[in-house]
Design an enzyme around this catalytic site. Sequence first.
Site, PDB file in Angstrom:
ATOM      1  N   CYS A 177       0.835  -1.209   0.000  1.00 30.29           N
ATOM      2  CA  CYS A 177       0.000   0.000   0.000  1.00 30.29           C
ATOM      3  C   CYS A 177       0.873   1.263   0.000  1.00 30.29           C
ATOM      4  O   CYS A 177       1.713   1.446  -0.861  1.00 30.29           O
ATOM      5  CB  CYS A 177      -0.948  -0.055   1.190  1.00 30.29           C
ATOM      6  SG  CYS A 177      -2.344   1.092   1.106  1.00 30.29           S
ATOM      7  N   HIS A 198       0.412   1.484  -3.607  1.00 31.92           N
ATOM      8  CA  HIS A 198      -0.945   1.969  -3.867  1.00 31.92           C
ATOM      9  C   HIS A 198      -0.904   3.021  -4.980  1.00 31.92           C
ATOM     10  O   HIS A 198       0.016   3.846  -5.031  1.00 31.92           O
ATOM     11  CB  HIS A 198      -1.544   2.568  -2.594  1.00 31.92           C
ATOM     12  CG  HIS A 198      -3.017   2.796  -2.686  1.00 31.92           C
ATOM     13  ND1 HIS A 198      -3.567   3.877  -3.344  1.00 31.92           N
ATOM     14  CD2 HIS A 198      -4.064   2.073  -2.203  1.00 31.92           C
ATOM     15  CE1 HIS A 198      -4.888   3.818  -3.254  1.00 31.92           C
ATOM     16  NE2 HIS A 198      -5.214   2.728  -2.574  1.00 31.92           N
TER      17      HIS A 198
END
Length: 461
Positions: A177, A198
């Site tokens: 992420c 991400h």
Amino acid sequence: MNSISPAFRLTTAKPAAVISDATFLYIPFSIHAVTQSPKTQKKPALRQRSSKPNKSISPSPVLTPYTAPSSSIPRKKILVPIGFGTEEMEAVIMIGILRRAGAEVTLASVEEQLEVEASGGTRLVADTFISSCSDEIFDLVALPGGMPGSARLRDCKILQDITSKHAENKRLYGAICAAPAVALLPWGLLKRKQTTCHPAFMDKLPTFWAVKSKVQVSGELTTSRGPGTCFHFAISLVEQLFGKSVAMDISDLMLLSADVDDPKKEEFNDVSWALDHTPQVLVPVANGSEEIEVVTVVDILRRAKVNVIVASVEKSLQILASTGTKIVADKMITAAAESTYDLIILPGGVSADERLHKSRILKKLLKEQESAGRFFGALCSSLAILQGYGLLKDRHAAAHPSVMSDVNNMVTGARVVIDGQLITSKGRATATDFALAIVSKLFGVARARSVAEGLVLEYPR
């Protein structure tokens, strides 16, 4: 207390891999049909406990003191640090999968207290403080993402030193992420490494080395994109630590490799779930609840702006989930019962099913929910609770492949099944589909797709 159908019998199964943390060993139980087992389920050796029908959902709690394996081979040691705002799905999915593979996972807080509120409001209790890990040698250091969680990890000098020394010694490390861009990049640990993260943070990565893979392995470094790719991220880590065979076994256990061609959901007796107010959802939990299912459902529903209350049926707010993760509920079930809910969701975890089933308050809430025409649902093994309460009559349902009931309308070919006011799912890796199906029913497809995009998960058009 109502009993389950005589068609059930409880058996113990030797787990495909050890499920443990530093303190507890979880011994899984399965509820199998007398007649047959699903074709997609890999069946370990079974041992019959009794030829007589059981009068409860499951045996007494199966969390017992952990005993180190007799093998002389050292166990793999893994560090997962968390801070305020850590993405709870990523932390819990990693921990659950790695512990199921047999790893000794240490959940370490970079804060001044062990209890940490994650990005979606779930409260996790770490095993220890990061300061106690500075002299430890780990086989893997894995950073969950989330904001401001990734920044809290970045700003922890002790964690930076641990991870940098770890990388210098060519040991495995990973991040998911926001963490690759927010933490590893400023620490100088992405040099000459192909990296993903991400989408919102991709512009921070060096252009030449940035890739859009779900999971990217570059030497000792493994990175991934978000909650929607975390299962694959964790399985990749398992394969690197334990080998392909163990990774495949864990994929089967998590329901990642089964029914890949099945539709995400199937619906019968379609009714509108639209509400004229913020949806109120209750998620009851107990010791032994499946933490991946609890956290995934709660996180996704809160992302969709649903008011979710996690309620403990135990004597304290803190529960010890199926693989040793400590979760702090929002309320006790007695306090939660003072309100009315649009939807009540039962997470799985066979050792928790007995404890949830024994709760008279929960039974009363579910009976009232059904009679009032409000919504309720179950994941994984908790279908047995609804069956015991007589709430599955003439309804289509789905459950974990190990759970076979005498429900005439059991649907085996879908990850999520909706029948009127009831929603059910197989569990673990299908929990995301389950939660997004709820979002779609409550708010429409556009809201579900928006939430899925934030998870970095493809949502069917």
